[in-house]
Design an enzyme around this catalytic site. Structure first.
Site, PDB file in Angstrom:
ATOM      1  N   ASP A  93     -42.348 -36.959 -12.747  1.00 33.26           N
ATOM      2  CA  ASP A  93     -41.238 -37.910 -12.668  1.00 33.26           C
ATOM      3  C   ASP A  93     -40.040 -37.295 -13.393  1.00 33.26           C
ATOM      4  O   ASP A  93     -40.158 -36.278 -14.065  1.00 33.26           O
ATOM      5  CB  ASP A  93     -41.623 -39.273 -13.235  1.00 33.26           C
ATOM      6  N   SER A  94     -38.881 -37.911 -13.244  1.00 32.31           N
ATOM      7  CA  SER A  94     -37.651 -37.289 -13.744  1.00 32.31           C
ATOM      8  C   SER A  94     -37.351 -37.610 -15.201  1.00 32.31           C
ATOM      9  O   SER A  94     -36.467 -37.017 -15.806  1.00 32.31           O
ATOM     10  CB  SER A  94     -36.467 -37.747 -12.898  1.00 32.31           C
ATOM     11  N   GLY A  95     -38.073 -38.566 -15.771  1.00 33.31           N
ATOM     12  CA  GLY A  95     -37.773 -39.031 -17.124  1.00 33.31           C
ATOM     13  C   GLY A  95     -36.908 -40.273 -17.143  1.00 33.31           C
ATOM     14  O   GLY A  95     -36.752 -40.920 -18.183  1.00 33.31           O
ATOM     15  N   ASP A 147     -32.696 -40.747 -11.814  1.00 38.81           N
ATOM     16  CA  ASP A 147     -32.069 -41.978 -11.330  1.00 38.81           C
ATOM     17  C   ASP A 147     -32.116 -43.036 -12.414  1.00 38.81           C
ATOM     18  O   ASP A 147     -32.761 -42.859 -13.443  1.00 38.81           O
ATOM     19  CB  ASP A 147     -32.787 -42.490 -10.073  1.00 38.81           C
ATOM     20  N   GLY A 218     -38.089 -48.697  -8.684  1.00 38.34           N
ATOM     21  CA  GLY A 218     -37.596 -49.999  -9.108  1.00 38.34           C
ATOM     22  C   GLY A 218     -38.421 -51.176  -8.631  1.00 38.34           C
ATOM     23  O   GLY A 218     -37.950 -52.316  -8.635  1.00 38.34           O
ATOM     24  N   ASP A 268     -49.019 -43.673  -7.765  1.00 40.63           N
ATOM     25  CA  ASP A 268     -49.478 -43.255  -9.092  1.00 40.63           C
ATOM     26  C   ASP A 268     -49.487 -44.483  -9.982  1.00 40.63           C
ATOM     27  O   ASP A 268     -48.718 -45.419  -9.769  1.00 40.63           O
ATOM     28  CB  ASP A 268     -48.551 -42.203  -9.706  1.00 40.63           C
ATOM     29  N   CYS A 306     -71.164 -47.062  -6.020  1.00 38.98           N
ATOM     30  CA  CYS A 306     -70.343 -45.952  -6.516  1.00 38.98           C
ATOM     31  C   CYS A 306     -71.200 -44.713  -6.771  1.00 38.98           C
ATOM     32  O   CYS A 306     -72.318 -44.817  -7.280  1.00 38.98           O
ATOM     33  CB  CYS A 306     -69.622 -46.361  -7.800  1.00 38.98           C
ATOM     34  N   CYS A 308     -70.176 -42.107  -8.721  1.00 42.51           N
ATOM     35  CA  CYS A 308     -69.643 -41.352  -9.857  1.00 42.51           C
ATOM     36  C   CYS A 308     -70.742 -41.033 -10.871  1.00 42.51           C
ATOM     37  O   CYS A 308     -71.820 -41.633 -10.865  1.00 42.51           O
ATOM     38  CB  CYS A 308     -68.492 -42.110 -10.526  1.00 42.51           C
ATOM     39  N   CYS A 311     -71.959 -44.176 -12.859  1.00 36.37           N
ATOM     40  CA  CYS A 311     -72.810 -45.128 -12.138  1.00 36.37           C
ATOM     41  C   CYS A 311     -74.172 -44.538 -11.787  1.00 36.37           C
ATOM     42  O   CYS A 311     -75.161 -45.269 -11.691  1.00 36.37           O
ATOM     43  CB  CYS A 311     -72.099 -45.610 -10.879  1.00 36.37           C
ATOM     44  N   HIS A 337     -65.375 -43.424 -14.101  1.00 35.84           N
ATOM     45  CA  HIS A 337     -65.676 -44.412 -13.059  1.00 35.84           C
ATOM     46  C   HIS A 337     -64.410 -44.960 -12.405  1.00 35.84           C
ATOM     47  O   HIS A 337     -64.316 -45.021 -11.174  1.00 35.84           O
ATOM     48  CB  HIS A 337     -66.496 -45.575 -13.614  1.00 35.84           C
TER      49      HIS A 337
END
Length: 382
Positions: A93-95, A147, A218, A268, A306, A308, A311, A337
């Site tokens: 990300d841009s910060g 932005d 936003g 994300d 699951c 994983c 699990c 998990h």
């Protein structure tokens, strides 16, 4: 980076991002979820463990990595990939979001943002140009423009001025990115708050500048879910179909499903990792709050569906015990998990789109959790 679109099912899109890196060609199957590695680590996880959950791309945080460890140390290692030993794609990300989250500690001007370093209190300055330079040193495969993240609530006039400044900053970001000779991808960020006409102006301005992908920013900043859905339904069909679409900072499993329903390719969020550390675990039929005393003697796995590591090997009673004792392993097993749950969800979504049964998948997804399917506010583009 190039984007390949394979198939659609309603507004849902199945494709991939393809990256040429020094280590070879890497594909990121979309729709994709990116775990968040704020400080150059997905909290508590080694890169190998993160990869084992199915993750193909990570998100790094420009703001935090700029403050610590800083550009010089990053350059000494090569870039962020070398620093953290993740040699697959990274988006940074841009910060901007972090700076604007500082509230009274920062001052916005046309040039950029002056703010107080939350670590040592010194006054520092972040501009579109500086953000591009930091992300260049990080070696980001996908760079985000700098932005202003329009807050919620915001009046029409404030959202308009904020969006217009973000467009000017987008052009400055593009110019500095090109001056640096950066060969990686640069994404624009659509702003405009909850106002459809402002979102349209923002997108048109970004398309005129030209970017490799377009993010919807936003949202998930406190607005009602209906507003988020409405804006996505309005703006996604207008984003160039040959470019990836990224919904920033989202979200819950239901938010991912709803985003895909409206044409989003990338997501994300800190939710799977943060919730894991707080004992909130995502399972097929909802959420398990592992701190609840009813799990003290529960010998069943967390989620029988699951695959994983957690699990397959441990019971709810063991996870309850680790959490109760404050053991680090508890947070790690929970994180493994939750990250795997998110990647399994995305894989199921991709398969449903391939099989042209995404609408059926949505119905089944909500039925498993005993929830109604949220209505689409605009007609599906079939």
């Amino acid at each position: 980076m190039k984007y390949e679109l394979d198939k659609t099912s309603g507004n849902a899109r199945r494709g991939r991002l393809v990256f040429e890196r020094p280590q070879g060609t890497f594909s990121v199957e979309t729709p994709a979820f990116m775990p968040v590695g704020t400080y150059g680590t997905v909290k508590g996880m080694t890169p190998e463990e993160v990869r084992a959950t199915g993750a193909e791309i990570l998100l790094g945080n420009t703001f935090h990595l700029w403050l610590r460890p800083g550009q010089e140390i990053m350059r000494k290692h090569g870039d962020l990939h070398d620093f953290m030993q993740w040699h697959r794609p990274i988006l940074t990300d841009s910060g901007g979001f972090q700076v604007f989250s500082l509230g009274k500690l920062r001052k916005i001007t046309e040039e950029g943002v002056k703010f107080q370093n939350p670590i040592n209190g010194e006054r520092i300055f972040l501009s579109p140009e500086k953000s591009m330079e930091i992300q260049y040193d990080l070696g980001s495969d996908i760079v985000m423009i700098f932005d202003e993240c329009t807050p919620y609530p915001a009046t029409f006039d404030y959202a308009k001025k904020s969006m217009e400044m973000s467009l000017r900053w987008a052009k400055r970001s593009r110019d500095r990115f090109d001056e640096l000779g950066n060969k990686n991808a640069l994404f624009g960020i659509i702003q405009g708050g909850v106002f459809e006409e402002l979102r349209k102006v923002s997108l048109e301005g970004l398309v005129n500048i030209g970017f490799d992908g377009y993010a919807v920013g936003g949202l998930a900043v406190g607005e009602p879910k209906e507003d988020m859905h409405r804006i996505l339904e309005y703006i996604c069909p207008q984003i160039p179909a040959d470019k990836p679409r990224y919904l920033m900072g989202v979200g819950k499993p239901e938010d991912l499903v709803e985003g895909v329903r409206r044409g989003i390719d990338m997501f994300d969020c800190v939710m799977p990792t943060r919730n894991a550390r707080n004992g909130h675990l995502f399972v097929t039929d909802g959420i398990v709050k592992i701190r609840n005393a009813k799990y003290r003697d529960d010998t069943s796995p967390l989620d029988p569906e699951c695959d994983c590591y957690t699990c397959k090997n441990y019971t709810k009673a063991y996870l309850y015990h680790l959490d109760k004792c404050g053991e680090i392993l508890g947070a790690r097993l929970n994180t493994i998990h939750n990250l795997r749950y998110y990647q399994r969800l995305m894989a199921e979504i991709r398969q449903a789109i391939e099989d042209d049964r995404f609408d059926d998948f949505v119905v089944e997804f909500y039925a498993r959790m005993g929830k109604p399917v949220p209505p689409l506010q605009l007609a599906d583009k079939s």
